[in-house]
Design an enzyme around this catalytic site. Sequence first.
Site, PDB file in Angstrom:
ATOM      1  N   TRP A 181       0.126  18.226   5.670  1.00 49.64           N
ATOM      2  CA  TRP A 181      -0.953  17.596   6.368  1.00 49.64           C
ATOM      3  C   TRP A 181      -1.183  18.285   7.810  1.00 49.64           C
ATOM      4  O   TRP A 181      -0.439  18.452   8.553  1.00 49.64           O
ATOM      5  CB  TRP A 181      -0.471  16.199   6.664  1.00 49.64           C
ATOM      6  N   GLU A 222      -1.928  16.608   1.758  1.00 48.59           N
ATOM      7  CA  GLU A 222      -2.524  15.376   1.941  1.00 48.59           C
ATOM      8  C   GLU A 222      -4.036  15.478   2.731  1.00 48.59           C
ATOM      9  O   GLU A 222      -4.197  16.308   3.485  1.00 48.59           O
ATOM     10  CB  GLU A 222      -1.713  14.746   3.064  1.00 48.59           C
ATOM     11  N   LYS A 224      -7.364  13.728   4.278  1.00 46.11           N
ATOM     12  CA  LYS A 224      -7.815  12.588   5.439  1.00 46.11           C
ATOM     13  C   LYS A 224      -9.131  12.661   5.641  1.00 46.11           C
ATOM     14  O   LYS A 224     -10.081  13.709   5.441  1.00 46.11           O
ATOM     15  CB  LYS A 224      -6.915  13.020   6.729  1.00 46.11           C
ATOM     16  N   ASP A 255      -2.866   9.215   0.731  1.00 48.58           N
ATOM     17  CA  ASP A 255      -2.409   8.338   1.647  1.00 48.58           C
ATOM     18  C   ASP A 255      -3.202   7.017   1.734  1.00 48.58           C
ATOM     19  O   ASP A 255      -4.433   7.549   1.844  1.00 48.58           O
ATOM     20  CB  ASP A 255      -1.975   8.993   2.945  1.00 48.58           C
ATOM     21  N   HIS A 258      -6.134   7.054   4.295  1.00 46.39           N
ATOM     22  CA  HIS A 258      -6.974   8.102   4.383  1.00 46.39           C
ATOM     23  C   HIS A 258      -8.434   8.138   3.833  1.00 46.39           C
ATOM     24  O   HIS A 258      -8.863   9.289   3.302  1.00 46.39           O
ATOM     25  CB  HIS A 258      -6.268   9.286   4.118  1.00 46.39           C
ATOM     26  N   HIS A 282       1.557   8.330  -0.004  1.00 42.10           N
ATOM     27  CA  HIS A 282       1.980   7.867   1.410  1.00 42.10           C
ATOM     28  C   HIS A 282       1.576   6.435   1.445  1.00 42.10           C
ATOM     29  O   HIS A 282       0.485   6.211   1.518  1.00 42.10           O
ATOM     30  CB  HIS A 282       1.656   8.764   2.569  1.00 42.10           C
ATOM     31  N   ASP A 290      -7.238   3.796  10.182  1.00 42.54           N
ATOM     32  CA  ASP A 290      -5.979   4.525   9.550  1.00 42.54           C
ATOM     33  C   ASP A 290      -4.738   4.156  10.793  1.00 42.54           C
ATOM     34  O   ASP A 290      -4.144   4.984  11.375  1.00 42.54           O
ATOM     35  CB  ASP A 290      -5.795   5.997   9.523  1.00 42.54           C
ATOM     36  N   ASP A 292      -1.934   2.725  10.539  1.00 48.86           N
ATOM     37  CA  ASP A 292      -0.578   3.087  10.073  1.00 48.86           C
ATOM     38  C   ASP A 292       0.382   1.671  10.436  1.00 48.86           C
ATOM     39  O   ASP A 292       1.364   1.864  11.248  1.00 48.86           O
ATOM     40  CB  ASP A 292       0.306   4.495  10.663  1.00 48.86           C
ATOM     41  N   ASP A 322       4.653   5.866   5.092  1.00 51.91           N
ATOM     42  CA  ASP A 322       4.043   6.691   6.301  1.00 51.91           C
ATOM     43  C   ASP A 322       3.209   5.695   7.164  1.00 51.91           C
ATOM     44  O   ASP A 322       2.207   5.358   7.069  1.00 51.91           O
ATOM     45  CB  ASP A 322       3.138   7.722   5.599  1.00 51.91           C
TER      46      ASP A 322
END
Length: 414
Positions: A181, A222, A224, A255, A258, A282, A290, A292, A322
Site C-alpha cells: 500500500w 491495495e 485507495k 479495504d 477505500h 482489509h 476512511d 478506520d 485494518d
Amino acid sequence: MTRYESAKAIYATFGVDCDAAIKKLKEVEVALHCWQGDDVTGFDHDGPLSGGIQVTGNYPGRARTPEELMADYETALSLIPGKSKLNLHASYALFDKGEFVDRNRLEPRHFDGWVEFAKKHGLGIDFNPTFFSHPRVKDNLTLSSPDEQTRRFWIEHGIACLKIAEYFAKETNRPTVINFWMPDGMKDIPADRLSPRARMKESLDEILSTPYDKTLVFPTLESKVFGIGLESYTVVSAEFALTYAKERGITPLVDNGHYHPTETVSDKLSSLYLFHDRVALHVTRPVRWDSDHVVILDDETLEIAKEVVESGRLDSTFIALDYFDGSINRIAAWVIGARSIRKALLFALLRPSARMKTLQKEGRGTELLMLGEELKTLPFGDVWERFCEECSVPTGEAWFEKIKVYEKEVLSKR
Ligand code: RNT
Ligand code: ZN
C-alpha cells in the site's frame, strides 16, 4: 438441554448444521494488525504519522516499546477465539541497542524477535512494507516519485521486504501475504496523472521481478480513493490496482474504507472472485470517511462475510483487520474487532444458503426476504458462545474483566 443444544435444534429445522459451522470457523485465519496497539507508530522513527492516514484519540497506555506491544498483543490473543495471524509493518523492525538501519537496508534478522513471538503463539505472519512516516517520502510520493533517488530508495525497500516476507514464510512454514500500500497521491488537481502511474507500474515491476517463492509468498496490492491531504488523486486507484494485479498475477486487496461512500466491498467480491484465484481483504469500519473505526457486527461486515462464505471462497480469501482507534483501550479495540469479524463469518456459515440460492433462482423473492429476516432472530448468540467455549476463550462480556485488570495493573502505569 443446554442452550447450545436447543439452538442447534432450531437451526436444524432450517437445514443448518451448527457443529459444521463451528468446525469451519475454527479453521479460518484472520490477520491481526500489530499497528492497532501503538497508533501506527512503529519503532523506526520519531516523526508524525504520514501517508494521509490518521489516528485520533489519546487514551492512556499506548505501547511504546516492542516488549509492551508484544505483551499487549498477547493479551488480546488470549481473548480472541479462533486462529489469528500476526500482521506486521516494516516500521516495526527490532533493532539492537544503538543500532539503526534504514528501510532500504532492512534484513530478515531485524524481525527475528517477531518470528520468535509468532512461533511461541503458533502464528503465521503477514507483512507490509512501510511507505509512509519516513523522511524519504518526497512530495507525498514514493514508488511513483519523479525523483530517481527517492524512487530507488523505495524500490529497495520493497525488495528488502519481499525477502523478509519469504523469510517469514520459511520460518513459520506458512504462507505470508505481503501487502503493498503506497499512499502516493496529490492534494490538488494533477497536471499529469499518467506519469506517476507509469512510474508506479515500473517500480512495482522491478520489485516483483526479484525472485521469491510463489507458493509461499503472496504479494497483494491495495488501492485507495483518497487520503487526508491527498484528496485529488491517488496513484494506486482501484482501476490501477485491479488491472495491475490481474496482469502480473498477484492478488488484489480491497479495504472497505477505500471507496466512495455508496460503494460496497460486499458487492465487489463476486466480480473479483470470477477473475482472481485469491482476493485479500482489509476489514475496517469507515465512518463518513476512511476513519478506520473498530470493526463491529454491522450490515456491511455481515454482507462481506456472507459473500466470502457463500461464494465458497473462504479458503482463498486472505482476511485481515485494518483499523486503528486511539480513543479507547487499544487491546479491547483489537478484541472487539477480532471477535466481530468472526461473529460475521459465523453468521454467514449459519445461513441455509442452498435454499436461499434456490429461492433467488426460482424468483421467489418474497419468501427469500421473509427468510432473511427470520434468520436474524435465531439464537445465534448461543452458537457464538459455544464457539468461544470450544476455543477456550471467555464468553459473553467476561473477557472484558481481563482488560480491566490489565489496564489497572499494566497500562495505567505507562
Ligand atoms: C491505509 C491503508 C493501509 C494502512 C496500513 C497501516 O489507508 O488501509 O492498509 O491502514 O498499512
Ligand atoms: Zn488497509
